[in-house]
Design an enzyme around this catalytic site. Structure first.
Site, PDB file in Angstrom:
ATOM      1  N   HIS A 176     -24.567  59.389  46.308  1.00  0.00           N
ATOM      2  CA  HIS A 176     -25.598  58.923  47.239  1.00  0.00           C
ATOM      3  C   HIS A 176     -26.562  57.966  46.545  1.00  0.00           C
ATOM      4  CE1 HIS A 176     -25.213  60.772  51.164  1.00  0.00           C
ATOM      5  NE2 HIS A 176     -24.910  61.936  50.617  1.00  0.00           N
ATOM      6  N   THR A 194     -20.952  67.027  54.608  1.00  0.00           N
ATOM      7  CA  THR A 194     -20.751  68.212  53.778  1.00  0.00           C
ATOM      8  C   THR A 194     -20.418  69.465  54.580  1.00  0.00           C
ATOM      9  OG1 THR A 194     -22.213  67.348  52.059  1.00  0.00           O
ATOM     10  CG2 THR A 194     -21.864  69.729  52.097  1.00  0.00           C
ATOM     11  N   ARG A 252     -25.103  75.373  52.412  1.00  0.00           N
ATOM     12  CA  ARG A 252     -23.975  75.155  53.312  1.00  0.00           C
ATOM     13  C   ARG A 252     -22.643  75.153  52.562  1.00  0.00           C
ATOM     14  NH1 ARG A 252     -27.238  70.544  53.226  1.00  0.00           N
ATOM     15  NH2 ARG A 252     -26.282  68.576  52.526  1.00  0.00           N
TER      16      ARG A 252
END
Length: 556
Positions: free
Chosen positions: A317, A85, A170
């Site tokens: 995921h 990511t 992020r």
């Protein structure tokens, strides 16, 4: 002869007066009209193949609109070897590779102390009015290059506004660059917050948004399939992607609640796996457009809104991109995007807006699904690999613990201990690399000496690994696993991070009628090309580390 000449002259004069009058040409305006708003959409964890596989089921106005009215590249890639990511988000608006921009993972190790560093951590700053842990992401201090937003603000004397929002810190911070403003969703409170790096007090529009507690409206709701059952017939069996004896056994319907019986941190974290965090993120983006008057800048300059949609990553995921859950989530995201783009059209005008959509990385299939397709696919336990490597080096070189630590995909070697026994750095690296090549699940290895001296082979995988390796931050021996394998020891779910096409090939779409020629483009493209192309369209300096090309084939 004189009479003939006079007659000819008279005829010419008569004819000349009979000719139509031709008006003088008006000067053509050469004034260039830049977009009023650049809207950058990053879907976390979206492989390009999912967009193509499910496109026939998209509604009007979302992905279908982007694909039909935009320029989209089917062969676009996050062109670095560690596809996670933070690295992917750093590439989008910097146009740089990790060896330059310095974001080499979501986390990495300090080569001297071996302490973990989070990609956007900065102990000098805290979340504003929210709890902050030591490793929380609060600033872009680790990003070593400029972004499009930074260069745009420089070019306009800081009059352009650059606002980013994401479910992940992020995702927002690395799109915002050094001079933009990032907002991220807090898992403990469910609020969108910023940090003291960006401001000391929140703007009024953010305060109003938070006061309404929109995150609580999903409590008790269930996520069920959007389409008829027949639409999901080609998806992987729940027995494969959500086996009953694992933590990923949750299947539809998926309920958003908590043990306390009311909205709390458990509930807010649960929201990330499903469509509702994306809905909240787009709602906050709408509030930012209104509150900051994005696209209506009084200085007449371009603004940037970056929106990173985090939930698809959590879904993939948990269940994998081949699952019914991932399939359904993408359809729901499509409808959310349709409503959002419609609102942008009303608020700013899509003819005034240049839209870019991409992803930070793709995804590998769940290993058990790959096995059902007759592929060689397993989970690789890196802790066991570290123990085996140390044991081998001790037996071969006579020194204990020559490998200090592991941080995917790098091993950090103990050069000091080796040199004290007369073992050169190159010999230690080569001994480690040779052993790892024989380890089950490993496809290739690279050493620090190879990277530093530019001695890697000239093949695609090697080039991607070279770009992803940073001399000051990365480890000493890097590992590439075999296709369809991945690092992990949990018994369910899947991940990403490899240099293989299923992890690198992501959607890349530009839409903006005044500037972009719509169509399907087969040319090879990279996510780093976004920054170069936007620099060209905005007529500003390229970001400091930009290496992409201008996608001239798409430009009017």
């Amino acid at each position: 002869m004189r009479r003939r000449l006079l007659a000819s002259l008279a005829t010419f004069i008569f004819a000349s007066h009979s000719l139509p009058v031709i008006a003088a040409k008006q000067p053509i305006s050469t004034e260039y009209k830049a977009p009023k708003l650049i809207l950058v959409l990053v879907v976390d964890g979206l492989p390009n193949e999912q967009v193509q596989r499910y496109r026939h089921q998209f509604g009007e106005g979302g992905f279908k609109r982007l694909l039909e009215q935009g320029a989209w590249f089917g062969n676009a890639h996050q062109a670095h070897g560690v596809t996670v990511t933070a690295v992917g988000h750093a590439a989008v608006l910097s146009g740089a590779y990790p060896y330059q921009h310095g974001i080499i993972g979501n986390n990495w190790l300090d080569p001297q102390t071996l302490t973990s560093i989070y990609c956007t951590e900065d102990t000098q700053h805290t979340y504003l009015n929210e709890d902050t842990k030591a490793s929380d992401g609060t600033s872009p201090a680790n990003l070593k290059v400029s972004t499009i937003g930074d260069e745009l603000r420089y070019a306009t004397g800081n009059q352009s506004k650059v606002i980013t929002v994401s479910g992940k810190d992020r995702g927002a911070i690395l799109l915002a660059g050094k001079t933009g403003t990032a907002y991220m969703l807090m898992k403990k409170s469910g609020n969108f917050a910023s940090s003291t790096y960006y401001m000391q007090n929140y703007p009024e529009w953010r305060q109003k948004f938070v006061a309404d507690k929109p995150q609580d409206r999903f409590y008790g709701k269930q996520w069920t399939t959007l389409l008829a059952d027949a639409a999901y017939q080609g998806d992987a069996s729940d027995d494969i992607v959500a086996p009953a004896d694992t933590s990923s056994s949750k299947r539809f319907p998926y309920t958003y609640d908590s043990k306390s019986g009311k909205p709390d941190a458990e509930y807010y974290e649960k929201l990330f796996t499903g469509p509702y965090v994306d809905e909240l993120t787009l709602d906050f983006a709408r509030a930012a457009i209104d509150g900051e008057k994005l696209g209506h800048n009084p200085a007449g300059v371009t603004d940037i809104l970056g929106v990173s949609l985090s939930s698809h990553d959590y879904v993939n995921h948990t269940w994998g991109p081949e699952s019914k859950m991932s399939h359904d989530h993408l359809q729901r995201l499509d409808r959310l995007l349709a409503k959002f783009l419609s609102d942008v059209d009303k608020k700013v005008g899509l003819d005034n807006t240049l839209v870019v959509l991409t992803a930070d990385h793709g995804f590998a299939n769940v290993p058990e699904f790959s096995q059902s397709m007759k592929r060689d696919a397993y989970r690789l336990d890196s802790s066991k690999m570290l123990l085996a490597l140390n044991q081998h080096l001790q037996e071969k070189l006579g020194v204990e613990k020559l490998v200090r630590k592991w941080s995917a995909p790098h091993f950090f070697l103990n050069y000091t201990a080796a040199e004290a026994k007369g073992i050169t750095r190159t010999d230690l690296e080569n001994a480690a690399a040779r052993y790892l090549l024989s380890y089950k699940g490993v496809a290739n290895t690279y050493t620090r000496s190879q990277f530093e001296n530019g001695m890697v082979p000239n093949d695609r995988i090697s080039r991607l690994m070279q770009r992803g390796w940073n001399k000051q931050l990365s480890g000493d021996v890097s590992v590439v696993i075999k296709p369809f394998w991945y690092f992990g020891s949990t018994p369910a779910g899947t991940s990403h991070g490899s240099p293989y096409a299923y992890d690198t090939n992501v959607p890349l779409i530009f839409m903006g009628k005044p500037w972009i020629k719509a169509g399907a483009y087969s040319q090879y493209a990279e996510v780093v090309d976004i920054a170069s192309t936007l620099s060209h369209l905005l007529r500003i300096r390229m970001p400091s580390g930009a290496e992409g090309r201008v996608l001239t084939e798409t430009l009017k």
